[in-house]
Write an enzyme that holds these catalytic residues in place. Sequence first.
Site, PDB file in Angstrom:
ATOM      1  N   LYS A  89      -8.885  -3.139  12.341  1.00  0.00           N
ATOM      2  CA  LYS A  89      -7.535  -2.978  12.903  1.00  0.00           C
ATOM      3  C   LYS A  89      -7.470  -3.755  14.359  1.00  0.00           C
ATOM      4  O   LYS A  89      -6.345  -4.134  14.429  1.00  0.00           O
ATOM      5  CB  LYS A  89      -7.424  -1.641  12.803  1.00  0.00           C
ATOM      6  CG  LYS A  89      -7.323  -0.668  11.571  1.00  0.00           C
ATOM      7  CD  LYS A  89      -5.681  -1.343  11.011  1.00  0.00           C
ATOM      8  CE  LYS A  89      -5.404  -0.529   9.638  1.00  0.00           C
ATOM      9  NZ  LYS A  89      -4.251  -1.018   9.246  1.00  0.00           N
ATOM     10  N   GLY A 144      -0.274   5.145  -0.991  1.00  0.00           N
ATOM     11  CA  GLY A 144      -1.229   5.878  -0.202  1.00  0.00           C
ATOM     12  C   GLY A 144      -0.266   7.079   0.672  1.00  0.00           C
ATOM     13  O   GLY A 144       0.801   7.391   0.617  1.00  0.00           O
ATOM     14  N   ASP A 191      -3.282  -6.935  -5.782  1.00  0.00           N
ATOM     15  CA  ASP A 191      -4.494  -6.664  -4.994  1.00  0.00           C
ATOM     16  C   ASP A 191      -4.353  -7.446  -3.654  1.00  0.00           C
ATOM     17  O   ASP A 191      -4.064  -8.710  -3.658  1.00  0.00           O
ATOM     18  CB  ASP A 191      -5.742  -7.435  -5.683  1.00  0.00           C
ATOM     19  CG  ASP A 191      -6.839  -6.868  -4.733  1.00  0.00           C
ATOM     20  OD1 ASP A 191      -6.876  -6.795  -3.491  1.00  0.00           O
ATOM     21  OD2 ASP A 191      -7.948  -6.830  -5.345  1.00  0.00           O
ATOM     22  N   ILE A 192      -4.081  -6.602  -2.584  1.00  0.00           N
ATOM     23  CA  ILE A 192      -4.152  -7.087  -1.277  1.00  0.00           C
ATOM     24  C   ILE A 192      -5.186  -8.210  -0.859  1.00  0.00           C
ATOM     25  O   ILE A 192      -4.566  -9.125  -0.105  1.00  0.00           O
ATOM     26  CB  ILE A 192      -3.637  -6.141  -0.075  1.00  0.00           C
ATOM     27  CG1 ILE A 192      -2.970  -6.414   0.996  1.00  0.00           C
ATOM     28  CG2 ILE A 192      -4.888  -5.495   0.329  1.00  0.00           C
ATOM     29  CD1 ILE A 192      -1.436  -6.502   1.026  1.00  0.00           C
ATOM     30  N   ASP A 225       1.328  -2.755  -4.361  1.00  0.00           N
ATOM     31  CA  ASP A 225       0.151  -1.659  -4.311  1.00  0.00           C
ATOM     32  C   ASP A 225      -0.954  -2.116  -5.612  1.00  0.00           C
ATOM     33  O   ASP A 225      -0.346  -2.696  -6.936  1.00  0.00           O
ATOM     34  CB  ASP A 225       0.969  -0.528  -4.723  1.00  0.00           C
ATOM     35  CG  ASP A 225      -0.251   0.591  -4.016  1.00  0.00           C
ATOM     36  OD1 ASP A 225       0.028   1.245  -2.959  1.00  0.00           O
ATOM     37  OD2 ASP A 225      -1.397   0.903  -4.714  1.00  0.00           O
ATOM     38  N   GLY A 256       0.833  -1.177  -0.079  1.00  0.00           N
ATOM     39  CA  GLY A 256      -0.015  -0.085   0.075  1.00  0.00           C
ATOM     40  C   GLY A 256       0.944   1.186  -0.029  1.00  0.00           C
ATOM     41  O   GLY A 256       0.457   2.197   0.552  1.00  0.00           O
ATOM     42  N   TYR A 273     -13.241   0.083   9.644  1.00  0.00           N
ATOM     43  CA  TYR A 273     -11.948   0.260   9.638  1.00  0.00           C
ATOM     44  C   TYR A 273     -11.204  -0.212  11.235  1.00  0.00           C
ATOM     45  O   TYR A 273     -10.164  -0.925  11.210  1.00  0.00           O
ATOM     46  CB  TYR A 273     -11.597   1.661   9.396  1.00  0.00           C
ATOM     47  CG  TYR A 273     -10.258   2.056   9.460  1.00  0.00           C
ATOM     48  CD1 TYR A 273      -9.096   1.536   8.734  1.00  0.00           C
ATOM     49  CD2 TYR A 273      -9.871   3.156  10.469  1.00  0.00           C
ATOM     50  CE1 TYR A 273      -8.001   2.110   8.776  1.00  0.00           C
ATOM     51  CE2 TYR A 273      -8.434   3.541  10.489  1.00  0.00           C
ATOM     52  CZ  TYR A 273      -7.646   2.962   9.739  1.00  0.00           C
ATOM     53  OH  TYR A 273      -6.541   3.333   9.942  1.00  0.00           O
TER      54      TYR A 273
END
Length: 320
Positions: free
Chosen positions: A142, A10, A49-50, A31, A7, A138
Amino acid sequence: MKILVTGAGGQIGTDLLPMLLSRGHDVAVYDLAPRPDWCPAGVEWMRGDISVSAEVFDAVKSAAPDRIFHLAAILSAAGEAVPHRTWHVNLDGTRYVLEAARLFEVQQVFYTSTIAVFGPGLEPPVGDDVPLHPTTMYGVTKVAGELLGEYYESVFGLDFRGVRFPGLINAGIPGGGTSDYALYMFVDGMRDGAYEAFCTPESRIPFMYMPDALRAMIELSEAPKEALTRSIYNIAAMSPTAQEIADAVRERVPGVNLTFKSDPKRQAILDSWPAVLDDSNARRDWGWKHEFDLAAMSDDIVPKIRELIESQGQAEGAHV
Ligand code: SER
């Protein structure tokens, strides 16, 4: 050292990549986006793609890193629009990174957690070990990512560590977070002369200037394991109200028109986060110390944003 950054396209990666290179590391990126213009020469940029396990496994196998900085995630405000996808990207993505690290013998996975793991009603300053009841997808992902990493550490011996970042401010790309109003006050205020913040002037959450955030990542990732008493650490720097941030911008950008119009959804997210964090464990275990308060950050960032606007602002449709 070989480092893979997921990523990296970002908000954090933009500033992290040059820093890792300047420290002599061999850097690869995984990414979804194509290699951007700003990506420094010498960085290997792999697209993928993660949330697709085979692609993550292939990337980790091919890069063969010693350490992974796992940044790929959908942030809080953006995530509420696509909660199902947010689970997939943030949590399955983290699971694939951890499993790939186990399979291909990566020494350390560094995790970027967040103030969004906390929920409402906690008395500030909020420490590391409090009940975690986030209100956003989110935040849910996390919290689960923290736990999953700790599982990989205790069961498979993976070196898993990370920080809970406050809202981050840099001269760069906002990332779809609820904390983005602070960055927009500077960027839109300087570029357009005006910005209407989506929160009340009294809103107060922890923030950090990006150079401090990057230094925290480097210092914790390099700290001797024996000094650490936990995997995930709160880190803090400042907790200004939105009004105080607006005042700091006004002092340095004469004539800027900053106003407030609270958006109920984003306000509710902000109000669910702690106003102030207790980061004493990080300060004790690995010597964490922030350098930038609101005034120092504002003095430093204004010329940088001006430079960015001058270099990019004239390009068609550019949005710094
Ligand atoms: N800056 C993030 C967000 O607003 C918090 O980690 O989503």
